[in-house]
Design a protein around this motif. Sequence first.
Motif, PDB file in Angstrom:
ATOM      1  N   TRP A  11     -24.103 -17.657  -7.743  1.00 34.69           N
ATOM      2  CA  TRP A  11     -23.057 -18.141  -8.643  1.00 34.69           C
ATOM      3  C   TRP A  11     -21.685 -18.174  -7.974  1.00 34.69           C
ATOM      4  CZ3 TRP A  11     -24.204 -15.002 -13.772  1.00 34.69           C
ATOM      5  CH2 TRP A  11     -25.515 -15.270 -14.180  1.00 34.69           C
ATOM      6  N   THR A  13     -19.001 -13.165 -11.302  1.00 32.27           N
ATOM      7  CA  THR A  13     -19.802 -12.555 -10.242  1.00 32.27           C
ATOM      8  C   THR A  13     -19.064 -11.397  -9.587  1.00 32.27           C
ATOM      9  OG1 THR A  13     -20.694 -14.765  -9.799  1.00 32.27           O
ATOM     10  CG2 THR A  13     -21.189 -13.055  -8.210  1.00 32.27           C
ATOM     11  N   VAL A  19     -25.177  -6.440 -10.860  1.00 34.42           N
ATOM     12  CA  VAL A  19     -25.390  -7.872 -10.708  1.00 34.42           C
ATOM     13  C   VAL A  19     -26.454  -8.405 -11.661  1.00 34.42           C
ATOM     14  CG1 VAL A  19     -27.064  -7.546  -8.850  1.00 34.42           C
ATOM     15  CG2 VAL A  19     -25.783  -9.674  -8.996  1.00 34.42           C
ATOM     16  N   ALA A  29     -25.097  -9.671 -15.077  1.00 32.15           N
ATOM     17  CA  ALA A  29     -23.998 -10.631 -14.996  1.00 32.15           C
ATOM     18  C   ALA A  29     -23.993 -11.559 -16.202  1.00 32.15           C
ATOM     19  CB  ALA A  29     -24.104 -11.444 -13.717  1.00 32.15           C
TER      20      ALA A  29
END
Length: 226
Positions: free
Chosen positions: A138, A177, A184, A187
């Motif tokens: 991303w 991000t 992560v 997210a």
Amino acid sequence: MRLSERFGALAGALAILLVIIGSDVLGTPPGAQTPHPSGQQSLDRLQWVAETSSAQVGVSVELLGFAFLVLFIAHLSVRVGGAGWIATAALAGGVIAVALKLASGAPMFVAYLLRDEISPQTARLLSDLNGVAFVMMWLPMGIFVACASAAGLLTRELGRVLGWFGIVAGSACVLATVVTGLHVLSAFFLPYVLCLLWILLVSLRLGLRRALSVAATTQTRVPVEV
């Protein structure tokens, strides 16, 4: 607009369509709603792919979609090339994003090949590697969308609405991000979806703009009586 240019512009919309069909329509088992599957669920999904022809076709369709995305990134970078380094940054971001996405599939290909030999814990590890690499993608995707939008505004290839929409969506994707950091797998995915929507809209605008303009001119032309 030449046929090759129209194809390059519409490749973005075609890429989004193929990825959705390959991943969400053909490649998702019925009732699969767990965002972070357990190791056994990962193994069950791999076995489902092995037993389902449509799922195997879906993988190929999704890969083809990313090939078209590369063509769109190249086409758009050339069209906004007059913006200088911003256009170069957009090209670099787009290429890195596709490379990371393809790399994120590598652990799942390994898991698929070794599905009868690996443990649920190993399957979970490979699945999470896939998820982490996907989210990391991303970051360059946001750079591509934000820089391409800014370059489109500078070169007047994009209107203000799409231009500013892309800058906001791409910047939000980068920030989502970065802020997520080590978390992560949790997210916030909405900015990435907005980036995909931007690609779809820009692709259709650039690919159909000339055709729509000619059609509008034809319809408004007043016949002259002799």
